[in-house]
Design a protein around this motif. Structure first.
Motif, PDB file in Angstrom:
ATOM      1  N   ASP A  34       4.615  11.863  49.213  1.00  0.00           N
ATOM      2  CA  ASP A  34       4.473  12.620  50.465  1.00  0.00           C
ATOM      3  C   ASP A  34       4.279  13.989  50.572  1.00  0.00           C
ATOM      4  OD1 ASP A  34       4.164   9.985  51.930  1.00  0.00           O
ATOM      5  OD2 ASP A  34       6.371   9.760  51.900  1.00  0.00           O
ATOM      6  N   ILE A  35       3.482  14.742  50.988  1.00  0.00           N
ATOM      7  CA  ILE A  35       3.311  15.951  51.162  1.00  0.00           C
ATOM      8  C   ILE A  35       3.478  16.566  52.636  1.00  0.00           C
ATOM      9  CG2 ILE A  35       2.000  18.211  50.523  1.00  0.00           C
ATOM     10  CD1 ILE A  35       2.347  16.612  48.226  1.00  0.00           C
ATOM     11  N   HIS A  36       4.446  17.125  52.897  1.00  0.00           N
ATOM     12  CA  HIS A  36       4.709  17.773  54.349  1.00  0.00           C
ATOM     13  C   HIS A  36       4.461  19.219  54.295  1.00  0.00           C
ATOM     14  CE1 HIS A  36       7.213  14.088  55.599  1.00  0.00           C
ATOM     15  NE2 HIS A  36       7.294  14.232  54.256  1.00  0.00           N
ATOM     16  N   VAL A  37       3.699  19.604  55.497  1.00  0.00           N
ATOM     17  CA  VAL A  37       3.157  21.034  55.517  1.00  0.00           C
ATOM     18  C   VAL A  37       3.743  21.724  56.769  1.00  0.00           C
ATOM     19  CG1 VAL A  37       1.278  22.542  55.875  1.00  0.00           C
ATOM     20  CG2 VAL A  37       0.917  20.318  54.749  1.00  0.00           C
ATOM     21  N   TYR A  38       4.598  22.759  56.443  1.00  0.00           N
ATOM     22  CA  TYR A  38       5.532  23.417  57.613  1.00  0.00           C
ATOM     23  C   TYR A  38       5.013  24.751  57.603  1.00  0.00           C
ATOM     24  CZ  TYR A  38       8.781  19.222  56.708  1.00  0.00           C
ATOM     25  OH  TYR A  38       9.356  18.198  56.366  1.00  0.00           O
ATOM     26  N   GLN A  39       5.410  25.246  58.888  1.00  0.00           N
ATOM     27  CA  GLN A  39       5.338  26.555  59.295  1.00  0.00           C
ATOM     28  C   GLN A  39       6.592  27.143  59.753  1.00  0.00           C
ATOM     29  OE1 GLN A  39       2.504  27.843  62.648  1.00  0.00           O
ATOM     30  NE2 GLN A  39       4.297  28.476  63.455  1.00  0.00           N
ATOM     31  N   GLY A  40       6.991  28.214  59.097  1.00  0.00           N
ATOM     32  CA  GLY A  40       8.321  28.791  59.645  1.00  0.00           C
ATOM     33  C   GLY A  40       9.067  29.337  58.538  1.00  0.00           C
ATOM     34  N   GLU A  41      10.319  30.182  58.756  1.00  0.00           N
ATOM     35  CA  GLU A  41      11.101  30.828  57.993  1.00  0.00           C
ATOM     36  C   GLU A  41      12.382  30.310  57.294  1.00  0.00           C
ATOM     37  OE1 GLU A  41       9.408  33.632  57.047  1.00  0.00           O
ATOM     38  OE2 GLU A  41       7.983  33.191  58.643  1.00  0.00           O
ATOM     39  N   ASP A  42      13.040  29.203  57.941  1.00  0.00           N
ATOM     40  CA  ASP A  42      14.178  28.497  57.780  1.00  0.00           C
ATOM     41  C   ASP A  42      14.129  27.776  56.431  1.00  0.00           C
ATOM     42  OD1 ASP A  42      16.546  26.554  58.105  1.00  0.00           O
ATOM     43  OD2 ASP A  42      16.740  27.709  59.822  1.00  0.00           O
ATOM     44  N   PRO A  43      15.108  27.976  55.681  1.00  0.00           N
ATOM     45  CA  PRO A  43      15.284  27.208  54.133  1.00  0.00           C
ATOM     46  C   PRO A  43      15.342  26.041  54.317  1.00  0.00           C
ATOM     47  CG  PRO A  43      17.411  28.751  54.599  1.00  0.00           C
ATOM     48  CD  PRO A  43      16.284  28.800  55.809  1.00  0.00           C
TER      49      PRO A  43
ATOM     50  N   ILE B 105       8.602  24.054  61.803  1.00  0.00           N
ATOM     51  CA  ILE B 105       7.329  23.282  62.492  1.00  0.00           C
ATOM     52  C   ILE B 105       6.676  22.463  61.486  1.00  0.00           C
ATOM     53  CG2 ILE B 105       5.464  23.451  64.274  1.00  0.00           C
ATOM     54  CD1 ILE B 105       6.724  26.153  65.295  1.00  0.00           C
ATOM     55  N   GLU B 106       6.530  21.278  61.461  1.00  0.00           N
ATOM     56  CA  GLU B 106       5.599  20.409  60.466  1.00  0.00           C
ATOM     57  C   GLU B 106       4.203  20.477  61.057  1.00  0.00           C
ATOM     58  OE1 GLU B 106       4.981  15.895  59.054  1.00  0.00           O
ATOM     59  OE2 GLU B 106       7.095  16.547  59.168  1.00  0.00           O
ATOM     60  N   ILE B 107       3.234  20.967  60.689  1.00  0.00           N
ATOM     61  CA  ILE B 107       1.950  21.063  61.055  1.00  0.00           C
ATOM     62  C   ILE B 107       0.973  20.071  60.500  1.00  0.00           C
ATOM     63  CG2 ILE B 107       2.223  23.584  61.656  1.00  0.00           C
ATOM     64  CD1 ILE B 107       0.622  24.219  59.440  1.00  0.00           C
ATOM     65  N   GLY B 108       1.471  19.262  59.485  1.00  0.00           N
ATOM     66  CA  GLY B 108       0.544  18.377  58.861  1.00  0.00           C
ATOM     67  C   GLY B 108       1.297  17.418  57.688  1.00  0.00           C
TER      68      GLY B 108
END
Length: 448
Positions: free
Chosen positions: A375-384, A390-393
């Motif tokens: 599973d590939i999760h795509v995130y936007q953000g800066e937190d480690p 934010i999961e965007i896809g």
């Protein structure tokens, strides 16, 4: 020097170097200030004369673009250049028929390019790692004045040394595989140089590269081909001592300015070799802040020189405008987090403030024997912690080959100027691929 005796400079000369190394000179900047000569096509030249050929070519390009003669120049030099090296640079300009109105330090020029559209007083660390030289400067930026507080560096450290590590990697491979010493063949070594530089550039954005040259040379009448893969991890191990040396220089420069890491407001990256991910990662670890790299590292010194020239000529200093991504985009992986293995560690692929369009790839591995899907999760953000971003896809790549844990996958994030993010994951051995396209990745997703 070309076959017909004409002079080649830049890309054309580099291409010729692979065919006629004896007619070519490279990295002359390292020789500036030395009372020495270099040979090209059977003739001896001083470093100043070679540099003048380059400056003359640059003047010709400028004149063709502007449609009028150019007689004066602002020339940049490493802050660490000695008086002899600066004088040699001035002489090169004069030989080229230019009146050198100003010689400015490269970190000063870079800061001018970065700060052309900013205001306020700040202290910046300018980390300049080019092809042949390295220097780091601490500068004070205040009301259009760039003051160099301290500098340190090495005039014989740069991307050329990174190339040399890859060349040694390739020559060791050929020695083990074919029992041949390529060092005895200048033409083959020149082609290896070309292959190493190409692989280095690929490794700045890809997790693997292949050093490849067909018909590199012959042994007992049999052609020898080079094709050997190198991973970014292997490459980073090779160059780590060089990066460590630059970080030592950073602390010496800070000490020279009477400052600590906490006094620095930002890090500015200059020079093509700063595209190496290890450089940015180690600086962030060492200094606790993400370096700025939104101005093209190959061009920002030239931009700064142009801004300085415009001011001297009585013009308005231009503003450098760049499109950058305001967010970091990445995925998650099983890594150590707070002392234990955690499956949602955020792995940034495209960092915020990166110029767009941009494409970045990273290698990942399966964690179970016989694992058939990921599973590939795509995130936007800066937190480690990816779960705080934010999961965007997300998508799944299925049908992986039956292989032990460690089966490599290459995941690529590509962001265009319209904010469209394409994420692709490919099984390295089979080429099995799956992807997702996320429209308006820059503007659509906001969160705390």
């Amino acid at each position: 020097v070309a076959d017909d005796g004409s002079l080649l400079v830049g890309e054309a000369a580099r291409n010729q170097y692979a065919l006629h190394p004896e007619r070519s000179v490279r990295s002359i900047k390292r020789r500036m200030g030395e009372f020495t000569s270099v040979q090209m096509a059977g003739k001896d030249y001083s470093p100043q004369e070679i540099s003048a050929m380059i400056l003359r070519r640059l003047r010709d390009i400028a004149e063709a673009h502007l449609g009028e003669p150019v007689g004066k120049a602002v020339i940049t030099v490493p802050a660490y250049f000695s008086d002899a090296q600066r004088q040699a640079t001035r002489e090169a300009g004069e030989i080229a028929g230019l009146e050198v109105v100003r010689i400015i330090n490269e970190p000063t020029a870079a800061a001018l390019a970065y700060e052309s559209c900013h205001s306020g007083a700040r202290k910046a660390l300018v980390y300049d790692l080019g092809g042949g030289t390295f220097d780091v400067s601490v500068v004070n930026l205040e009301s259009d004045v760039v003051e160099v507080l301290s500098s340190h560096g090495n005039n014989h450290l740069g991307g050329d040394d990174f190339d040399q590590k890859l060349i040694s990697f390739a020559t060791d491979h050929l020695r083990e595989r074919h029992d041949i010493d390529v060092g005895q063949h200048p033409l083959a070594m020149a082609r290896l140089q070309h292959a190493a530089e190409a692989a280095k550039i690929i490794l700045s954005s890809e997790p693997y590269a292949t050093l490849s040259e067909e018909y590199l040379l012959e042994k007992d009448g049999v052609p020898i081909h080079l094709s050997v893969e190198v991973s970014r991890n292997e490459y980073e191990e090779m160059i780590e001592p060089y990066i460590a040396e630059t970080l030592d220089a950073v602390h010496i420069a800070l000490s020279g300015a009477g400052l600590t890491v906490a006094d620095i407001n930002e890090i500015l990256l200059v020079g093509g070799a700063t595209r190496t991910p290890l450089v940015q990662r180690r600086l962030e670890q060492e200094l606790g802040m993400q370096p700025r790299a939104e101005v093209d590292p190959d061009l920002c010194v030239a931009m700064g020189a142009a801004i300085q020239a415009a001011v001297i000529a009585g013009g308005q200093a231009p503003t450098v405008l760049i499109d950058v991504t305001p967010y970091t985009f990445g995925t998650s992986a099983l890594e150590y987090f707070n002392g234990q293995m955690y499956p949602f560690c955020f792995v940034p692929l495209i960092r915020k403030n990166t110029p767009i369009p941009v494409s970045r790839s990273e290698g990942f591995c399966t964690i179970f024997d016989g694992q058939s899907k990921v599973d590939i999760h795509v995130y936007q953000g800066e937190d480690p912690d990816a779960l705080n971003n934010i999961e965007i896809g997300r998508f799944t790549i299925e049908g992986l080959r039956d292989a032990p844990a460690g089966n490599p996958l290459v995941t690529t994030f590509s962001l265009d100027v319209n904010g469209i993010l394409e994420v692709t994951s490919r099984e390295k051995e089979t080429g099995l691929v799956h992807s997702i396209t996320i429209d308006n990745a820059i503007s659509r997703f906001t969160g705390d």
